[in-house]
Design a protein around this motif. Structure first.
Motif, mmCIF file in Angstrom:
data_model
loop_
_atom_site.group_PDB
_atom_site.id
_atom_site.type_symbol
_atom_site.label_atom_id
_atom_site.label_comp_id
_atom_site.label_asym_id
_atom_site.label_seq_id
_atom_site.Cartn_x
_atom_site.Cartn_y
_atom_site.Cartn_z
ATOM 1 N N UNK A 1 0.833 -1.208 0.000
ATOM 2 C CA UNK A 1 0.000 0.000 0.000
ATOM 3 C C UNK A 1 0.864 1.254 0.000
ATOM 4 N N UNK A 2 1.951 1.226 0.739
ATOM 5 C CA UNK A 2 2.856 2.381 0.777
ATOM 6 C C UNK A 2 3.507 2.602 -0.588
ATOM 7 N N UNK A 3 3.875 1.504 -1.247
ATOM 8 C CA UNK A 3 4.464 1.607 -2.587
ATOM 9 C C UNK A 3 3.488 2.196 -3.602
ATOM 10 N N UNK A 4 2.246 1.786 -3.511
ATOM 11 C CA UNK A 4 1.252 2.131 -4.538
ATOM 12 C C UNK A 4 0.667 3.526 -4.367
ATOM 13 N N UNK A 5 0.628 4.010 -3.149
ATOM 14 C CA UNK A 5 0.149 5.370 -2.948
ATOM 15 C C UNK A 5 -1.340 5.476 -2.697
ATOM 16 N N UNK A 6 -1.833 6.700 -2.787
ATOM 17 C CA UNK A 6 -3.184 7.005 -2.323
ATOM 18 C C UNK A 6 -4.289 6.417 -3.192
ATOM 19 N N UNK A 7 -3.988 5.991 -4.407
ATOM 20 C CA UNK A 7 -5.015 5.399 -5.266
ATOM 21 C C UNK A 7 -5.176 3.898 -5.045
ATOM 22 N N UNK A 8 -4.549 3.380 -3.996
ATOM 23 C CA UNK A 8 -4.646 1.951 -3.699
ATOM 24 C C UNK A 8 -5.286 1.734 -2.330
#
Length: 247
Positions: A47-54
């Protein structure tokens, strides 16, 4: 603007491997993605890698209550879904004579039953014209030692792809499968001693027509193609294996 702006995608088994790589490809091109996994720490890292759209949701593909709860969460987050990548699965390397009922049941509970009911519970949320992609394996068409039960569970998924494609066709929902061969996800390095991992990778490379492992990004591109671009394709299985199952 991204190519997939406004698209809503669910990826089970999306916290690592080509599930995560597919999620990253889609997020980078504007989609909102919900990923699932069993381990909270790995989910948090993804989730941290993917950012706010995940959105990351802990969910066990072998648990029908978890799958039902996942459908409720997807409805709350997205309302409707444009693509579903049913990727959660496990591999167990066990000789035929040593296979136990427990391991056999675990393989089918996650790889086959979990996939079936994930599609069933999320199907009401799939928008008209959406795409479902299941993860099979080249093991479902090749006689490979040590993985007979795993291969059988993936063969069940191949058959399921055809059946679900026919049943969901009236709603213009396409169902296809991605069949990866040897992909460099790091799983061999994590699951085997260093020397054994190196020997296994060398042998698999030598046996592959393209003489290399695939990259997770190559699988991700094929998944996205089936999910969004293959608008006249359903019930099919697309191999991404360097020709291993074809040549």
């Amino acid at each position: 603007m991204g190519r997939y702006d406004g698209k809503r995608v669910v990826i089970t088994g999306g916290s690592s491997g080509f599930g995560l790589t597919t999620a990253r490809l889609l997020v980078d091109d504007g989609a909102r993605v919900l990923i699932t996994g069993r381990g909270q720490a790995r989910l948090d890292a993804a989730r941290e890698q993917l950012g706010e759209n995940a959105v990351a949701v802990q969910s066990d593909a072998a648990s029908l209550p978890d799958i039902a709860a996942l459908a409720d969460r997807v409805k709350a987050e997205f309302g409707t879904v444009d693509a579903l990548f049913v990727n959660a699965g496990i591999t167990r390397t066990v000789p035929f004579e040593s296979m136990t009922e427990e391991v056999y049941d675990e393989l089918f509970a996650i790889n086959a039953k979990g996939a079936y009911f994930t599609v069933q519970k999320l199907a009401p949320l799939l928008s008209e014209g959406s795409g479902v992609v299941l993860t099979t394996s080249v093991a479902n068409v090749k006689g490979m030692p040590m993985v007979s039960a795993y291969a059988a569970s993936k063969a069940a998924l191949r058959s399921m792809t055809r059946g679900l494609a026919r049943e969901l066709l009236p709603r213009r929902i396409r169902v296809n499968a991605i069949s990866p061969g040897p992909i460099d996800t790091g799983i061999l390095d994590r699951s085997l001693p260093k020397e054994a991992a190196e020997q296994t990778k060398a042998q698999m490379t030598a046996n592959n027509p393209m003489l290399r492992f695939g990259d997770p990004g190559e699988v991700a591109k094929a998944v996205v193609f089936l999910a969004f671009d293959a608008t006249y394709t359903t019930g099919a299985e697309l191999t991404v294996d360097g020709g291993a199952s074809q040549l």
